[in-house]
Design a protein around this motif. Sequence first.
Motif, PDB file in Angstrom:
ATOM      1  N   VAL A  61       0.835  -1.205   0.000  1.00 33.91           N
ATOM      2  CA  VAL A  61       0.000   0.000   0.000  1.00 33.91           C
ATOM      3  C   VAL A  61       0.867   1.251   0.000  1.00 33.91           C
ATOM      4  N   MET A  62       1.934   1.246   0.798  1.00 37.62           N
ATOM      5  CA  MET A  62       2.817   2.420   0.800  1.00 37.62           C
ATOM      6  C   MET A  62       3.497   2.588  -0.559  1.00 37.62           C
ATOM      7  N   ALA A  63       3.813   1.470  -1.238  1.00 39.11           N
ATOM      8  CA  ALA A  63       4.389   1.573  -2.579  1.00 39.11           C
ATOM      9  C   ALA A  63       3.407   2.239  -3.540  1.00 39.11           C
ATOM     10  N   ARG A  64       2.153   1.864  -3.487  1.00 43.29           N
ATOM     11  CA  ARG A  64       1.162   2.504  -4.353  1.00 43.29           C
ATOM     12  C   ARG A  64       0.985   3.980  -3.991  1.00 43.29           C
ATOM     13  N   ALA A  65       1.119   4.285  -2.682  1.00 45.11           N
ATOM     14  CA  ALA A  65       0.954   5.669  -2.261  1.00 45.11           C
ATOM     15  C   ALA A  65       2.010   6.585  -2.876  1.00 45.11           C
ATOM     16  N   ILE A  66       3.165   6.033  -3.269  1.00 43.77           N
ATOM     17  CA  ILE A  66       4.206   6.857  -3.904  1.00 43.77           C
ATOM     18  C   ILE A  66       4.329   6.523  -5.393  1.00 43.77           C
ATOM     19  N   GLY A  67       3.305   5.832  -5.951  1.00 43.53           N
ATOM     20  CA  GLY A  67       3.240   5.618  -7.389  1.00 43.53           C
ATOM     21  C   GLY A  67       3.855   4.352  -7.908  1.00 43.53           C
ATOM     22  N   LEU A  68       4.282   3.411  -7.052  1.00 41.09           N
ATOM     23  CA  LEU A  68       4.871   2.163  -7.525  1.00 41.09           C
ATOM     24  C   LEU A  68       3.798   1.091  -7.654  1.00 41.09           C
ATOM     25  N   PRO A  69       3.681   0.424  -8.817  1.00 43.80           N
ATOM     26  CA  PRO A  69       2.739  -0.696  -8.936  1.00 43.80           C
ATOM     27  C   PRO A  69       3.136  -1.808  -7.964  1.00 43.80           C
ATOM     28  N   SER A  70       2.149  -2.384  -7.291  1.00 47.76           N
ATOM     29  CA  SER A  70       2.463  -3.412  -6.295  1.00 47.76           C
ATOM     30  C   SER A  70       1.320  -4.411  -6.178  1.00 47.76           C
ATOM     31  N   ARG A  71       1.628  -5.540  -5.578  1.00 51.39           N
ATOM     32  CA  ARG A  71       0.648  -6.571  -5.270  1.00 51.39           C
ATOM     33  C   ARG A  71       1.242  -7.437  -4.159  1.00 51.39           C
ATOM     34  N   VAL A  72       0.440  -8.344  -3.616  1.00 53.89           N
ATOM     35  CA  VAL A  72       0.886  -9.224  -2.527  1.00 53.89           C
ATOM     36  C   VAL A  72       0.672 -10.672  -2.955  1.00 53.89           C
ATOM     37  N   ALA A  73       1.710 -11.474  -2.828  1.00 59.23           N
ATOM     38  CA  ALA A  73       1.619 -12.906  -3.092  1.00 59.23           C
ATOM     39  C   ALA A  73       1.377 -13.642  -1.782  1.00 59.23           C
ATOM     40  N   VAL A  74       0.591 -14.708  -1.838  1.00 58.92           N
ATOM     41  CA  VAL A  74       0.257 -15.505  -0.660  1.00 58.92           C
ATOM     42  C   VAL A  74       0.642 -16.951  -0.932  1.00 58.92           C
ATOM     43  N   GLY A  75       1.302 -17.569   0.013  1.00 53.85           N
ATOM     44  CA  GLY A  75       1.706 -18.961  -0.154  1.00 53.85           C
ATOM     45  C   GLY A  75       2.503 -19.439   1.028  1.00 53.85           C
ATOM     46  N   PHE A  76       3.697 -19.999   0.745  1.00 55.26           N
ATOM     47  CA  PHE A  76       4.544 -20.549   1.793  1.00 55.26           C
ATOM     48  C   PHE A  76       5.982 -20.086   1.607  1.00 55.26           C
ATOM     49  N   VAL A  83       7.981 -28.173   4.326  1.00 54.04           N
ATOM     50  CA  VAL A  83       7.218 -26.957   4.609  1.00 54.04           C
ATOM     51  C   VAL A  83       6.130 -27.292   5.624  1.00 54.04           C
ATOM     52  N   ALA A  84       6.090 -26.547   6.729  1.00 50.97           N
ATOM     53  CA  ALA A  84       5.090 -26.749   7.775  1.00 50.97           C
ATOM     54  C   ALA A  84       4.023 -25.661   7.689  1.00 50.97           C
ATOM     55  N   ALA A  85       2.966 -25.827   8.484  1.00 48.14           N
ATOM     56  CA  ALA A  85       1.887 -24.834   8.484  1.00 48.14           C
ATOM     57  C   ALA A  85       2.398 -23.468   8.914  1.00 48.14           C
ATOM     58  N   GLN A  86       3.383 -23.455   9.837  1.00 52.61           N
ATOM     59  CA  GLN A  86       3.911 -22.173  10.303  1.00 52.61           C
ATOM     60  C   GLN A  86       4.686 -21.431   9.226  1.00 52.61           C
ATOM     61  N   ASP A  87       4.988 -22.089   8.104  1.00 47.97           N
ATOM     62  CA  ASP A  87       5.680 -21.422   6.998  1.00 47.97           C
ATOM     63  C   ASP A  87       4.711 -20.667   6.086  1.00 47.97           C
ATOM     64  N   ALA A  88       3.424 -20.693   6.404  1.00 46.62           N
ATOM     65  CA  ALA A  88       2.466 -19.894   5.627  1.00 46.62           C
ATOM     66  C   ALA A  88       2.946 -18.446   5.610  1.00 46.62           C
ATOM     67  N   HIS A  89       2.888 -17.818   4.449  1.00 50.62           N
ATOM     68  CA  HIS A  89       3.576 -16.533   4.313  1.00 50.62           C
ATOM     69  C   HIS A  89       2.901 -15.664   3.255  1.00 50.62           C
ATOM     70  N   ALA A  90       3.155 -14.381   3.357  1.00 48.73           N
ATOM     71  CA  ALA A  90       2.744 -13.410   2.339  1.00 48.73           C
ATOM     72  C   ALA A  90       3.910 -12.458   2.122  1.00 48.73           C
ATOM     73  N   TRP A  91       4.132 -12.062   0.870  1.00 53.50           N
ATOM     74  CA  TRP A  91       5.239 -11.155   0.559  1.00 53.50           C
ATOM     75  C   TRP A  91       4.817 -10.214  -0.569  1.00 53.50           C
ATOM     76  N   PRO A  92       5.343  -8.981  -0.572  1.00 54.69           N
ATOM     77  CA  PRO A  92       4.954  -8.011  -1.602  1.00 54.69           C
ATOM     78  C   PRO A  92       5.816  -8.142  -2.856  1.00 54.69           C
ATOM     79  N   GLU A  93       5.252  -7.721  -3.977  1.00 57.18           N
ATOM     80  CA  GLU A  93       5.988  -7.653  -5.238  1.00 57.18           C
ATOM     81  C   GLU A  93       5.808  -6.255  -5.819  1.00 57.18           C
ATOM     82  N   ILE A  94       6.900  -5.648  -6.253  1.00 60.52           N
ATOM     83  CA  ILE A  94       6.895  -4.311  -6.847  1.00 60.52           C
ATOM     84  C   ILE A  94       7.257  -4.444  -8.319  1.00 60.52           C
ATOM     85  N   TYR A  95       6.497  -3.775  -9.163  1.00 61.06           N
ATOM     86  CA  TYR A  95       6.794  -3.826 -10.595  1.00 61.06           C
ATOM     87  C   TYR A  95       7.833  -2.751 -10.922  1.00 61.06           C
TER      88      TYR A  95
END
Length: 791
Positions: free
Chosen positions: A511-526, A550-562
């Motif tokens: 969200v902060m990346a979009r606030a300064i004009g950078l295209p962004s999204r969030v990936a969800v997985g492990f 990979v265990a359940a505790q490895d569930a993760h989300a990370w941002p991607e910037i274009y």
Amino acid sequence: MTTTTERAPAGGRLGGILLPVTACVFALLAAVGSGLSGVIYGWSWFLPVLVTLLVTGVGLSIPRFFTRSTWLPYATGVVALSLVLNAQFLGDAAILGVLPSAAAWGGFWNLMAEAQNTVQHEFVPVNPGPGITYLVSACLGLLLVLTDWIVVRARNPIAAAGPALAVLLVPALLNYTSVGAWCFALTAFFFALLLAVSRRALRAAEEAENPAVKARGAAQNSASRGLGRATVLGSAAVALALVVPALLPGFTEGLFPQGSRLGSLGKSNGLNPVLSLSSNLRQQGTGTVISYFTDASTPPYLRLTTIDSFSGDRWEPEKYNGGYLGAVQQIDLGQEPRTPSGSTGPLFFTTVISTHDFTGPYLPMVMPAASVLGTNGDWGYDPNNLTVRSRSGSSTSAGEVYTVRSFNQDWTAEELRQPVYSPPQVLEKFRELPASVPRVIQDTARQITRDATTPFDKAVALQRFLRGPSFTYSVTAPAEHGYDGTGMEVLAKFLEAKSGYCIHYSTAMAVMARAIGLPSRVAVGFAPGRATGVTQAGEQGGPARTEYSVAAQDAHAWPEIYLDGSGWIPFEPTPSRGIVPGYAFDPSAINVPESDPEALRPRATNTAASTPLPTASATSAPAPQAAPRATASWWESLDWGHLLWAASAVVVLGVASVLPQALRGLQRRRRLSPAQSGTGVRIGAMEELLATAQDHGVPARDSETPRAFAARLEDGLPEPGRVAVRELVRDYESARYGDHPVDDGEADASAQAARERVTAVERSLGDREGRLARWRARWAPPSLWRGGRRH
């Protein structure tokens, strides 16, 4: 001592008597229903539930003012429930807005299908759609009818706790904060109120139906005192349950009424994206959810889906509406990803993924994928959000073993700083933000990137800020302080508290990346997981493949910037979790705790995949190789959380099974205690005789005199039992109606004789009534909750 008649008196007296009981049942079901607020998002669903309960309760109560029938109130209650559900959810299809019709019947099945889809595929808290709201309203309405029947017709108010606990079990197992203190306190209060009101109302109903039945003043006072003591003890127990967790350190990690879950009765391996990340991260077990072999120089992230819209109250992947999905075997990224000019490694790397028991509508992938081989289900590729999902809806990811061939891209920070023009219309949706973005988010984003000159440097500045020493990783703080999940308000609270888990850090950076004009999204997985120490030979003389778990505790989300010219580049803003890409590695900004038992320290890497894990050039800081884990001892491999849950369940069941027997023993000792007067002992012995007979299936009738009851009870008893019954009745009549009071000095002798006689009657009744009656009298004595006649 007559049995309750099956007719209500005329003149509406019974309706007025039982109306408070139905009102208490309504309040009890409304209280337990409010506990679902953590399972269903928001409170918009609660008003239809309240309306449904109110109309159903009115439908139950009105017939009691006009009829003597015992079944008609429940029939009208069910009819009222059906009509109010039609009016609220199927008004357009129902006749006159309330009456059933063929169209309404079809609408009902559509609502059930929607509710089923919500239960199977959405994460907690689920969206308050019409289907799930209809289902909850209907279930609570039926439970109101059932609970009223249990209290009024079965004359068993304590058993009303069963339906209430059944509802509370849902948030207790699914919601991290369980049912909450307020819901627990309200439920306990209204249940205690129901017990108090029903005790008086049911007695009044018996008296109204049979004027000959009048409880004597002493008996009423004794019952009131007993009820008062029970109310005080119950209130004290509720107060302790609410106060003790706040006073004792660590008590908030218990099971009920608040605290972290030890896990459900079964092992939950499926990952519902976004908010279910929290439940997966909080799981106590460390068992393998997914495993994979890879020849990548750095273990890859496993991607499930993408969040690219940050509007609305909650952020979630775009719902699939049945559009075209190409077969996963013909995966097409639209264009081949750009290869870094300085790359010296292989163009592709291979990953063989085994999903084991992981169940969900998404297939874990390593992106950007060039090919996918070996899947068994009907899987399709959605290029809009890089998701591989079931095309038919019947395929699940469990038990799949497949091979993913992915592009291997080695980026350097210098390459990512080079500007290359990209068509702006393609990226416009990834810059969109709602007008409700809190000002603190925009101001923070501009402040921390004010010295950065390129989009890449701005992205690194955002990552550095979130991984700074002022932020901490916590899966409990968001739930405890009310900002668990996603949304602009949640994000603003997170930036203020500076403590959360991956979904907070990734969405904050996006969200902060979009606030300064950078295209962004969030990936969800492990996240990549841990090396097991097992390897297998590569294909055609290729590099060996290393296995990762990979265990359940490895569930993760990370941002991607274009970034122009490079495409979607992932970053890792979550402190002490995941792997920091080599091109964004900054040792001075990494927040690493002193102890890291899960071996998830961030590491600089020498290679990384562009999506989801870019790699660094040879000049980047090298990453230490994951050491094989030693074979765990058998006790270390046990799932202690589930074992503790099972042990607790055994203890609770054991206590519950012996509690009625223990309470009956205390009741008998109190009635036959020599501490009271001689008269009191003989009267108490008669009450114990009535209770013992009721426990063995021979309840006293209200119209019977003590002698008439004794004559009926003696029929078929062995001689010792008959003699004991006559002596107990004789002593009672002497104490109650005799001209001379019993000498208090005879209390000890009277108590001993009474105990022997009651025991003789109990044995004789057990011999006459059979094994089932003996079992019921010992483990589920009816007199304990129904009460016996007092003379």
